[in-house]
Motif scaffolding. Structure first.
Motif, mmCIF file in Angstrom:
data_model
loop_
_atom_site.group_PDB
_atom_site.id
_atom_site.type_symbol
_atom_site.label_atom_id
_atom_site.label_comp_id
_atom_site.label_asym_id
_atom_site.label_seq_id
_atom_site.Cartn_x
_atom_site.Cartn_y
_atom_site.Cartn_z
ATOM 1 N N ALA A 47 0.845 -1.196 0.000
ATOM 2 C CA ALA A 47 0.000 0.000 0.000
ATOM 3 C C ALA A 47 0.884 1.250 0.000
ATOM 4 N N GLY A 48 1.949 1.203 0.803
ATOM 5 C CA GLY A 48 2.891 2.330 0.819
ATOM 6 C C GLY A 48 3.458 2.555 -0.571
ATOM 7 N N GLY A 49 3.835 1.456 -1.229
ATOM 8 C CA GLY A 49 4.358 1.550 -2.596
ATOM 9 C C GLY A 49 3.324 2.127 -3.539
ATOM 10 N N GLY A 50 2.072 1.696 -3.338
ATOM 11 C CA GLY A 50 0.992 2.190 -4.195
ATOM 12 C C GLY A 50 0.833 3.696 -4.085
ATOM 13 N N VAL A 51 0.859 4.176 -2.838
ATOM 14 C CA VAL A 51 0.678 5.622 -2.619
ATOM 15 C C VAL A 51 1.882 6.396 -3.185
ATOM 16 N N LEU A 52 3.083 5.928 -2.816
ATOM 17 C CA LEU A 52 4.294 6.591 -3.336
ATOM 18 C C LEU A 52 4.294 6.586 -4.864
ATOM 19 N N GLY A 53 3.974 5.414 -5.396
ATOM 20 C CA GLY A 53 4.015 5.238 -6.849
ATOM 21 C C GLY A 53 2.995 6.085 -7.563
ATOM 22 N N SER A 54 1.786 6.197 -6.979
ATOM 23 C CA SER A 54 0.775 6.975 -7.699
ATOM 24 C C SER A 54 1.129 8.457 -7.692
ATOM 25 N N LEU A 55 1.780 8.926 -6.612
ATOM 26 C CA LEU A 55 2.209 10.327 -6.595
ATOM 27 C C LEU A 55 3.304 10.550 -7.636
ATOM 28 N N LEU A 56 4.268 9.636 -7.636
ATOM 29 C CA LEU A 56 5.379 9.756 -8.579
ATOM 30 C C LEU A 56 4.895 9.509 -10.012
ATOM 31 N N GLY A 57 3.988 8.546 -10.146
ATOM 32 C CA GLY A 57 3.467 8.181 -11.467
ATOM 33 C C GLY A 57 2.716 9.329 -12.115
ATOM 34 N N ALA A 58 1.972 10.096 -11.296
ATOM 35 C CA ALA A 58 1.230 11.236 -11.857
ATOM 36 C C ALA A 58 2.225 12.243 -12.441
ATOM 37 N N GLN A 59 3.326 12.459 -11.722
ATOM 38 C CA GLN A 59 4.365 13.374 -12.220
ATOM 39 C C GLN A 59 4.995 12.819 -13.487
ATOM 40 N N PHE A 60 5.249 11.536 -13.451
ATOM 41 C CA PHE A 60 5.894 10.859 -14.579
ATOM 42 C C PHE A 60 5.018 10.986 -15.831
ATOM 43 N N ALA A 61 3.717 10.753 -15.637
ATOM 44 C CA ALA A 61 2.783 10.847 -16.769
ATOM 45 C C ALA A 61 2.772 12.271 -17.324
ATOM 46 N N ARG A 62 2.792 13.255 -16.415
ATOM 47 C CA ARG A 62 2.806 14.659 -16.859
ATOM 48 C C ARG A 62 4.076 14.938 -17.669
ATOM 49 N N TRP A 63 5.174 14.391 -17.175
ATOM 50 C CA TRP A 63 6.454 14.612 -17.837
ATOM 51 C C TRP A 63 6.445 13.991 -19.237
ATOM 52 N N ILE A 64 5.902 12.767 -19.339
ATOM 53 C CA ILE A 64 5.845 12.120 -20.655
ATOM 54 C C ILE A 64 4.944 12.925 -21.584
ATOM 55 N N GLY A 65 3.814 13.388 -21.032
ATOM 56 C CA GLY A 65 2.887 14.206 -21.825
ATOM 57 C C GLY A 65 3.590 15.449 -22.356
#
Lengths: 791, 219
Positions: free
Chosen positions: A325-343
């Motif tokens: 769950a910790g990974g999920g939360v960390l990952g979704s925060l980082l993933g949102a940034q990552f997606a923005r960066w790719i966009g």
């Protein structure tokens, strides 16, 4: 009230916080990669779909030589047609004003005068759309406009019927046809510095070209699944007007390459997160196995007191779930940034008319669930083992060891002790080494992807292309013109080249590409064959790239059909050539034929002058390059002049985002390697705190204890390093094979330093990662630690 | 080489009345811990019968044995087996959660003399204190039987006496039967019944009409 078992769980988490966090980071990286790539993937798909829908991107296009406008109404009656638009599309030279490249290739595309186009609309990004009146307005496609710094109010000069005609830029637009702005399918990458699309009013082009009331292309929106049928019906009905084979949306160059890019992207979006999450699962398993071992006495007591196995199972499982769950939360925060960066990366690369920027909560949720599930799966094994431990056995302390092999070790104690520890429980040692191996694997994998890309581009730019300048003629010219250029001051070598768009056919499969004529003794373009040896087409033979081997299931010696893609009733060219060895060319998929063969087999049927060529490759002394360029730019009939450096820049720009991806993967892999190594080493220290504290009370110095631990951890890192190198390279190869796009064929190549760094890295990481644990042991209250039966 | 089976217990026949303080005495390997584990439902006998508080343990499934341990037995071990990340009180509460009608954890800790130390972690407690936490943990769920395996084995004399007093009080004042395994000859003087074991067999069973106070013991 919180159950005391939960209190224990929370305290265990607090005590092993950094280990749990490290696991969460690994899982989080997986989630971030998954979410970033999948959100970007879905948004790209959605952006294309919205842009195509809103701007009515044609389902099928039929090009003709020339037809009266009245055919538009007739073709609207063809069953399956929803909307139809007629237009003029023409490739021509465009001269540019001072401060810009003097000459580029332009494509004039007409838009209706007083209304919006029925099909293939444009979206205004800057300025205004066409207005009525006599002034010659042009709307420029955005990538060309941005590359050449055009703003509304600037002018440019298409050459129409030999005359230079001034057009004023009134607006910058994006178009669904040119999201990936390539001239044709044969151009596998956008070249906005050399090619631009100009949208002009129909009436102006008609009058300038003397095509009043005429069109040369029909674009259709059709009912679902009717595109093929409509295309062929229209082509057959308009044969008299020189109708060419229809081109469906699927075959449209921009869409084809965008789809290819998306298709190449998906394996990465699936594989990389799985690797990270798999490693997280392994790390959870590794940590919990050691925690369970360290808590055998507690497990025994709990079971003896009447706690059921399921309670023990859930207790340990919860630790994995918390990490997940910790990974999920960390990952979704980082993933949102990552997606923005790719966009944002895509924004700089492509001008998509309508950009989707959805957060995709379903992907975020899937990412979190994946993290929880993977960590839960990782925890399940050790949790189950703990739950099934018979209480009486658990209470006896350490699990039965397998001392036979360990006991045979007759070495100095400082070496024998760590080795025996590793051999005492070989399965658990292997488990921990697997954790390290998986991080080494990811290091090799991400490093190999980067190396392979660099190597492939290096092969193309340094081994294949040896020219300084490439010249393209607006129309085929006599070969003698190239030799004339070759006598210019500063030009040390000039080689003619003939390039024609062809459709290749073999074993029922077809592929459109370009055929290139090679002159014997050519030095400015070399073709690396198998094992890197230079190859040259034989008379009647054809050389093709490795990518085509797979696409057309070709084998050496097979007959390959080559057909000119713009065959008409008057001029048709088609020939069969025997396949030679494959060429290792990572960029583009051309086929190579001897110049005289190509001129004979295609030149005459297509009505070209004898010994026709379409361009030249030049070797130019550096001091003369600018002068030669100037001279070429003013030379009549020259439509393209590009230096090798410009090609390098163009490829670098195009691959910048892929490289950034790979670099980010390397960074992620390093972070993961550290987290896993930390988890592995710290869990060893955690499990053995009491034993190490005992050694210290017996008089072992802190340094000696550190050496014992280091040797054990280093041995484990060594096992992991050996185990991770080959799978990493193997996976990189598989992933590269699955991720090939139309334009790039990257083959596996791993630099020796990647192997060395990946193998040495874990040792360095172990050294750093065990430091906090050793510090903890140094500051232990030895008496209190030893007093506790179980730690 | 094949493996040969070594029976830990043979021909053991013993009946213990409820509420007694029984000491199992014998050297290492005599089978006393095995017998205690059988009575506690931690191990199962390959043959024979064991009945505790009217229940036969022989045919019980693993789940039924867990229920039996939960409802009937309280364990005290030589090495305490406390959860180091829980305080003394939380260790007791952990077990209290298993019982439908547990004693108050604070009161039990007070009863074993740890009123002031209930919020300390095991690492901050002395060996005797940790063992008393372990006894409190056994007492809190009101077990019919407390099984204590060498509870004083790792304690000094004075601490051991204190622990024994707590166990005796649990038997005399709270009514729990106590089965205590030891190799310490002196402890037999405080027992109602003494079972001497040797080589997996019961050598003799003695009854003691005047059990001594633990403070009167000397070793």
């Amino acid at each position: 009230m919180v159950s005391r078992l939960h209190t224990k769980l929370l305290r265990d988490i607090r005590a092993g916080f950094w280990q749990i966090l490290a696991i969460s980071v690994v899982a989080g990286l997986g989630v971030a990669v998954y979410q970033g790539l999948m959100v970007a993937y879905e948004n790209q798909k959605l952006s294309y779909a919205i842009s195509y829908d809103v701007l009515r991107f044609a389902d099928v296009t039929v090009a003709m030589k020339r037809a009266p406008r009245s055919v538009v109404r007739q073709m609207a009656q063809v069953p399956g047609v929803r909307r139809v638009e007629g237009r003029i599309v023409l490739d021509l030279e465009v001269e540019q004003g001072p401060g810009r490249r003097p000459r580029v290739t332009g494509r004039l595309v007409t838009l209706p005068d007083a209304r919006e186009s029925e099909v293939n609309r444009v979206r205004l990004l800057e300025g205004r759309l066409h207005s009525g009146g006599p002034r010659r307005d042009v709307l420029l496609e955005a990538s060309f406009a941005r590359k050449h710094h055009y703003r509304p109010g600037d002018s440019l000069y298409p050459v129409l019927e030999g005359k230079r005609v001034a057009f004023q830029v009134v607006g910058i637009v994006s178009s669904p046809e040119y999201i990936y702005p390539v001239q044709s399918k044969q151009f596998l990458m956008p070249t906005p510095e050399l090619f631009g699309v100009l949208f002009v009013r129909q009436s102006q082009v008609e009058s300038l070209l003397g095509m009043s009331g005429s069109i040369n292309e029909l674009v259709f929106l059709t009912h679902p699944a009717a595109a093929d049928r409509v295309g062929y019906t229209v082509m057959n009905r308009l044969r008299a007007y020189g109708a060419q084979d229809p081109m469906t949306r699927k075959e449209q160059p921009s869409n084809l390459l965008l789809q290819s890019d998306l298709d190449g992207y998906r394996p990465m979006a699936v594989t990389m997160p799985l690797l990270f999450l798999g490693t997280a699962a392994l790390a959870v398993s590794m940590v919990l196995a050691r925690w369970a071992q360290a808590q055998r006495g507690q497990i025994g007591f709990l079971r003896a007191s009447g706690f059921r196995p399921i309670a023990i199972l859930l207790h340990f499982l919860e630790l994995g779930l918390v990490a997940g769950a910790g990974g999920g939360v960390l990952g979704s925060l980082l993933g949102a940034q990552f997606a923005r960066w790719i966009g944002a990366m895509y924004d700089t690369l492509l001008h998509i008319p309508f950009q989707a920027r959805d957060a995709h909560p379903e992907i975020m949720l899937t990412g979190v669930l994946l993290s929880v599930i993977c960590c839960g799966l990782g925890a399940f094994g050790p949790a189950r083992q703990a739950a099934l431990l018979p209480p009486a056995e658990a209470m006896r302390g350490s699990a039965p060891a397998q001392p036979r092999l360990a006991a045979r070790i007759r070495l100095p104690l400082i070496i024998a002790l760590p080795l025996r520890n590793l051999l005492r429980r070989p399965l658990r040692t292997l488990g921990t080494a697997s954790g390290v191996a998986s991080s080494v694997m990811l290091l090799v994998l991400s490093g190999a992807l980067l190396d392979s890309m660099d190597h492939s581009l290096g092969t193309y730019l340094n081994d294949i292309q040896h020219y300084d300048l490439i010249v393209g003629f607006a129309a085929p010219e006599a070969e003698s013109r190239v030799y004339h250029i070759g006598r210019w001051p500063g030009v040390s070598r000039a080689e003619p080249t003939l390039e024609l768009p062809v459709r290749l056919g073999h074993a029922g499969k077809e592929e459109e590409t370009v055929v290139i004529g090679m002159t014997p003794g050519a030095r400015l373009r070399r073709l690396p064959g198998p094992e890197g040896r230079a190859v040259f087409p034989l008379p009647g033979g054809v050389l093709f790239t490795n990518a085509l081997v797979h696409k057309l299931t070709l084998e050496r010696g097979d007959w390959l059909r080559l057909e000119y893609t713009q065959n008409t009733r008057e001029f048709r060219a088609r020939t069969f050539l025997r396949s030679g060895p494959p060429v290792n060319q990572p960029v583009g998929n051309p086929v190579y034929v001897r110049m005289d063969d190509l001129q004979r087999r295609f030149g005459r049927p297509l009505g070209l002058p004898p010994n026709s060529v379409t361009g030249a490759l030049l070797a130019v002394e550096p001091a003369f390059e600018a002068g030669v360029r100037r001279r070429l730019n003013t030379m009549e009939g020259v439509s393209l002049v590009q230096s090798k450096q410009e090609l390098v820049d163009q490829i670098n720009e195009l691959t910048a985002y892929s490289k950034a991806f790979m670099t980010l993967f390397v960074v992620f892999a390093c972070a993961m390697a550290f987290a896993v190594t930390y988890t592995a080493t710290d869990s060893v220290l955690w499990e053995r705190t009491r034993e190490l504290a005992t050694l210290r009370t017996l008089g072992f110095s802190q340094g000696r204890v550190a050496l014992l631990v280091s040797l054990e951890n280093m041995a484990m890192a060594g096992l992991g390093a050996v185990g991770g190198l080959w799978p990493g390279a193997f996976l990189a190869d598989a992933l590269l094979n699955a991720s090939q796009t139309e334009g790039f064929t990257t083959r596996i190549f791993v630099e020796p330093q990647t192997y060395v760094l990946s193998a040495v890295g874990p040792f360095l990481l172990v050294f750093i990662a065990q430091w906090p644990g050793l510090r903890r042991i140094r500051s232990l209250d030895l008496a209190a630690t030893i007093r506790l039966r179980d730690e | 080489m094949g493996r040969s089976e070594v029976p830990a217990l043979r021909d053991v026949c013993l009946e213990i009345p409820a509420g007694e303080f029984v000491v199992f005495l014998g050297p290492s390997g005599s089978g006393k811990t095995t017998l205690l584990n059988l009575i506690g439902g931690l191990d199962t006998a390959s043959s024979g019968q064991i009945r505790v508080a009217g229940r036969s343990l022989v045919d019980l499934t693993e789940a039924a044995l867990t229920t039996y341990r939960r409802e009937v037995i309280g364990f005290v071990f030589q090495f305490f087996n406390l959860v180091p990340t829980l305080t003394a009180r939380e260790n007791v509460e952990l077990v209290a959660e298993l019982s439908p009608a547990p004693r108050d954890s604070g009161e039990v800790l007070a009863a074993v003399g740890l009123d002031e130390r209930q919020h300390h972690f095991p690492g901050a407690l002395s060996g005797g204190e940790q063992q008393r936490v372990a006894i409190a943990r056994a007492l809190v769920k009101r077990p019919a039987l407390i099984l204590a395996d060498e509870p004083t084995g790792s304690l000094d004399f004075e601490t051991a006496v204190r622990v024994l007093k707590v166990l005796q009080a649990a038997c005399r004042e709270m009514g729990h039967g106590v089965l205590l395994v030891t190799h310490n000859q002196e402890i037999v003087h405080m027992a109602d019944r003494v079972v001497r074991m040797h080589s997996g067999q019961i050598a003799e069973v003695l009854t003691n009409d005047a059990p001594a106070d633990p403070e009167a013991l000397q070793w």
